[in-house]
Design an enzyme around this catalytic site. Structure first.
Site, PDB file in Angstrom:
ATOM      1  N   HIS A  56     -18.712  -1.649  54.912  1.00  0.00           N
ATOM      2  CA  HIS A  56     -18.730  -0.213  54.614  1.00  0.00           C
ATOM      3  C   HIS A  56     -17.605   0.491  55.341  1.00  0.00           C
ATOM      4  CE1 HIS A  56     -20.347   3.553  53.203  1.00  0.00           C
ATOM      5  NE2 HIS A  56     -20.331   4.047  54.432  1.00  0.00           N
ATOM      6  N   HIS A  58     -14.781   4.004  55.051  1.00  0.00           N
ATOM      7  CA  HIS A  58     -14.082   5.147  54.471  1.00  0.00           C
ATOM      8  C   HIS A  58     -12.740   5.204  55.195  1.00  0.00           C
ATOM      9  CE1 HIS A  58     -17.815   6.650  52.635  1.00  0.00           C
ATOM     10  NE2 HIS A  58     -18.408   6.508  53.809  1.00  0.00           N
ATOM     11  N   ARG A  79     -19.225  16.500  59.350  1.00  0.00           N
ATOM     12  CA  ARG A  79     -18.915  16.329  57.928  1.00  0.00           C
ATOM     13  C   ARG A  79     -17.938  17.399  57.446  1.00  0.00           C
ATOM     14  NH1 ARG A  79     -22.976  16.691  52.762  1.00  0.00           N
ATOM     15  NH2 ARG A  79     -22.998  18.854  53.471  1.00  0.00           N
ATOM     16  N   TYR A 118     -14.429   7.715  47.165  1.00  0.00           N
ATOM     17  CA  TYR A 118     -14.884   8.846  46.358  1.00  0.00           C
ATOM     18  C   TYR A 118     -13.863   9.981  46.258  1.00  0.00           C
ATOM     19  CZ  TYR A 118     -16.338  10.746  50.946  1.00  0.00           C
ATOM     20  OH  TYR A 118     -16.381  11.182  52.249  1.00  0.00           O
ATOM     21  N   HIS A 204     -22.971   7.793  45.825  1.00  0.00           N
ATOM     22  CA  HIS A 204     -22.703   8.340  47.156  1.00  0.00           C
ATOM     23  C   HIS A 204     -24.000   8.491  47.933  1.00  0.00           C
ATOM     24  CE1 HIS A 204     -22.202  11.386  50.259  1.00  0.00           C
ATOM     25  NE2 HIS A 204     -20.997  10.863  50.404  1.00  0.00           N
ATOM     26  N   ARG A 207     -28.413  12.697  47.399  1.00  0.00           N
ATOM     27  CA  ARG A 207     -28.031  14.114  47.477  1.00  0.00           C
ATOM     28  C   ARG A 207     -26.918  14.439  46.490  1.00  0.00           C
ATOM     29  NH1 ARG A 207     -25.293  14.904  51.581  1.00  0.00           N
ATOM     30  NH2 ARG A 207     -25.172  12.811  52.467  1.00  0.00           N
ATOM     31  N   HIS A 232     -25.264   5.259  50.227  1.00  0.00           N
ATOM     32  CA  HIS A 232     -25.755   5.798  51.495  1.00  0.00           C
ATOM     33  C   HIS A 232     -27.246   6.080  51.330  1.00  0.00           C
ATOM     34  CE1 HIS A 232     -21.446   7.468  52.058  1.00  0.00           C
ATOM     35  NE2 HIS A 232     -21.598   6.487  52.913  1.00  0.00           N
ATOM     36  N   GLU A 235     -29.633   8.115  55.901  1.00  0.00           N
ATOM     37  CA  GLU A 235     -28.849   8.184  57.133  1.00  0.00           C
ATOM     38  C   GLU A 235     -29.361   9.292  58.038  1.00  0.00           C
ATOM     39  OE1 GLU A 235     -24.186   8.691  58.599  1.00  0.00           O
ATOM     40  OE2 GLU A 235     -24.697   8.875  56.477  1.00  0.00           O
ATOM     41  N   HIS A 269     -26.545   2.240  55.949  1.00  0.00           N
ATOM     42  CA  HIS A 269     -27.189   2.888  57.093  1.00  0.00           C
ATOM     43  C   HIS A 269     -28.672   2.531  57.148  1.00  0.00           C
ATOM     44  CE1 HIS A 269     -23.516   4.906  58.012  1.00  0.00           C
ATOM     45  NE2 HIS A 269     -23.517   5.605  56.886  1.00  0.00           N
ATOM     46  N   ASP A 320     -17.635   2.115  58.800  1.00  0.00           N
ATOM     47  CA  ASP A 320     -17.841   3.466  58.296  1.00  0.00           C
ATOM     48  C   ASP A 320     -16.698   4.408  58.661  1.00  0.00           C
ATOM     49  OD1 ASP A 320     -18.931   5.681  57.129  1.00  0.00           O
ATOM     50  OD2 ASP A 320     -20.676   5.816  58.415  1.00  0.00           O
TER      51      ASP A 320
END
Length: 458
Positions: A56, A58, A79, A118, A204, A207, A232, A235, A269, A320
Site C-alpha cells: 500500500h 501513495h 488530510r 487516485y 478508495h 466514504r 481503505h 482506518e 488498515h 502508505d
C-alpha cells in the site's frame, strides 16, 4: 542464465546455508543449497530474503514527510495538508517525485509496490490526454526498477457523515470520474500490462463510493477481468460510526454485501474491526494490509493482526504515506504493536512476519513471488548480517533486527537493480531533492521539462 550465491537464504523450508540461485529471464529456474560458490556466480553477502512487497503506497504523500509535526492536529487536519499537495501535482512533477520514491523503496529492499492511485485528472477535473497521471506512475516505476501493481482507484463522493454522502469538493474534483462506468472505461479498457506492471483496482473507501454503486464496481471488475481489489477499510473510528449511522453496517459489512470481499480483496488498515468483520475477512481468505508506521504517525490505532490471522485472513504490509520507507521497520512494528496492545510477546512468529512482508504482499498484489523457489519470480534481497544492528542475530531473526540501511543488493525480475548498496539510478539523495523540490522550496538543477539525465520526461 545468471547464477547468484549467498552465505544464507530463506527458503520455504527455512534458512539454508551456501545457496546458489539460478535465474533465466525473470524467473528462478534452480535453487541449490549447500553448494560452494563458482567464479561465474554473482556473490551476494549476508542473508538472502525473498522479494519484499509494499502492498500500500501513495507515492505523492512522500512530500509530507517531516512537514506535518509542528502543529499537532488529527488525521483529518493531516488530510487537508495532503490534499494541498495533491492539488499541485502535474504529470511532470508526479513522475519526478514517484520515480525518486520508488527508487527509495528499492534501495530499502522493496521489490514490488501497490500504488493506490487516485489523482487521475487535471485540478479542474478535466481529463488529461492519454491518462497522463497513470503514465507518469508507470514510467516512474519502470525507471526505478520496481515491480508495480497500479491500483486504479474509484473516488466518486467527498465523504460520508450522519446526513449521507457529500459531493466532491474543489480539491477532490481531480480524483473523480463521475460514475462507475466512466471509471472502469478509463482505468481498464486500454490498460497496458508488462512483465513488471499489472493493473488492479481500488475502492478508495466506503466514504468515497456510495453504497448503491458498490455492486456496479463488482460487475465492472468482472467484466474487465480485474482480479485485484483493495480498499481503505475502517482506518478511523469516525468512518465506522458514519457508515453504521447511515447504513446500519460496518464498512466491511457494506463491501461484503456488494460481493467485494473475497480472496482477491485487500482491506487496507483494517484497524477498527468488529468481531463479525474479522470473521468475515477470515472466511473469505481476504488480505489485510497493515501500515504500522503510518497508523502510528496518524494516531489511527492498532489493528487486530493476530485475530485476523487466526480467523484465516492473510496479513501484508505497506508504507502508505511514507513516514519512513523501511520494510523491516514495518515488520518490527507489526509485532511491536501487538505486544503493546496485548501486553504479550511473541504474538507473531518470525516466519509469519516475513510471510506478511513477502509472500502475502505479493499475493495481495496479484504476483507469484515473495518466495525463493523454482518457478517463482526472480526477486530477492540481500541483507547484511554483520552490521551494528544485525551482528549476533541468528539468521532467522535478522529481519527483526535489520533496517533498510542493511540492504546491500536487490534483484527484481533477474535484474540487479541495487548492487553493493548503490541503486542503478545513482545517488538517490539528489534524485529525491529534485523530486521533492516543488514542495520543499529547494532549487532543481536541470532544465524544466527534462529529467536529470537531460532527456524528456516520459
Amino acid at each position: 542464465m545468471t547464477s547468484w550465491h549467498a552465505p544464507f537464504a530463506v527458503l520455504p523450508e527455512g534458512v539454508r546455508a551456501r545457496v546458489r540461485i539460478t535465474t533465466e529471464a525473470d524467473r528462478i529456474v534452480a535453487v541449490e543449497p549447500d553448494t560452494a560458490p563458482h567464479d561465474r556466480d554473482v556473490r551476494l553477502p549476508g542473508l538472502l530474503l525473498p522479494g519484499l512487497a509494499n502492498a500500500h503506497s501513495h507515492a505523492f504523500h512522500r512530500a509530507l514527510r517531516g512537514r506535518t509535526h509542528g502543529d499537532g492536529g488529527s488525521f483529518w487536519t493531516w488530510r487537508e495538508r495532503m490534499y494541498e499537495v495533491a492539488a499541485t501535482l502535474t504529470p511532470e512533477n508526479y513522475f519526478a517525485l514517484a520515480r525518486a520514491v520508488f527508487a527509495e523503496m528499492v534501495l530499502a529492499g522493496f521489490t514490488v509496490v501497490g500504488e493506490f492511485h487516485y489523482v487521475h485528472h487535471a485540478p479542474d477535473g478535466s481529463p488529461y490526454d492519454h491518462d497522463a497521471m497513470r503514465e507518469a506512475v508507470v514510467a516512474a516505476a519502470a525507471e526505478a526498477g520496481i515491480r508495480l501493481t497500479l491500483l486504479d482507484t474509484i473516488y466518486l463522493t467527498g465523504g460520508l457523515d450522519g446526513s449521507g454522502y457529500r459531493p466532491l469538493d474543489e480539491l477532490q474534483r481531480r480524483y473523480g470520474d463521475g460514475s462507475v462506468t466512466a471509471w472502469a472505461e478509463r482505468a481498464f479498457a486500454d490498460r497496458v500490462e508488462t512483465p513488471t506492471v499489472q493493473v488492479g483496482a481500488a475502492v478508495h473507501s466506503v466514504r468515497a463510493v456510495p453504497a448503491e454503486e458498490l455492486t456496479a464496481v463488482r460487475a465492472a471488475l468482472d467484466a474487465h477481468g480485474i482480479d485485484v481489489l483493495h480498499a481503505h477499510v475502517s482506518e478511523q473510528v469516525g468512518e465506522v460510526e458514519a457508515t453504521q449511522a447511515v447504513h446500519g453496517r460496518t464498512p466491511v459489512g457494506l463491501l461484503a454485501r456488494a460481493g467485494l470481499v473475497d480472496s482477491r480483496f485487500t482491506a487496507v488498515h483494517a484497524t477498527h474491526l468488529s468481531e463479525s468483520d474479522i470473521a468475515g475477512l477470515g472466511r473469505a481468505r481476504a488480505f489485510a494490509a497493515f501500515c504500522p508506521m503510518t497508523e502510528r504517525d496518524l494516531g489511527d490505532g492498532i489493528g487486530p493482526a493476530r485475530e485476523l490471522l487466526d480467523a484465516g485472513a492473510r496479513l501484508c504490509l505497506g508504507t502508505d504515506q511514507h513516514v519512513t520507507i523501511d520494510p523491516f521497520a514495518e515488520l518490527q512494528a507489526l509485532e511491536g504493536h501487538e505486544r503493546l496492545r496485548t501486553l504479550e510477546r511473541g504474538r507473531l512468529t518470525p516466519a509469519e512476519l516475513l510471510a506478511a512482508a513477502s509472500r502475502e504482499g505479493y499475493g495481495s498484489l496479484g504476483w507469484d513471488g515473495g518466495r525463493i523457489v523454482e518457478g517463482a519470480l526472480a526477486d530477492f534481497v540481500a541483507v547484511r548480517t554483520d552490521s551494528v544492528r544485525t551482528t549476533g542475530s541468528v539468521p532467522e531473526q535478522v529481519p527483526q533486527t535489520a533496517s533498510a540501511t542493511d540492504v546491500t543488493d536487490v534483484v527484481v525480475g533477474g535484474e540487479h537493480v541495487v548492487a553493493d548498496g548503490t541503486h542503478h539510478l545513482g545517488e538517490l539523495g539528489a534524485l529525491l531533492r529534485r523530486g521533492l523540490a516543488p514542495w520543499s522550496g529547494q532549487c532543481v538543477d536541470h532544465e524544466p521539462g527534462t529529467n536529470d539525465t537531460g532527456g524528456p520526461i516520459p
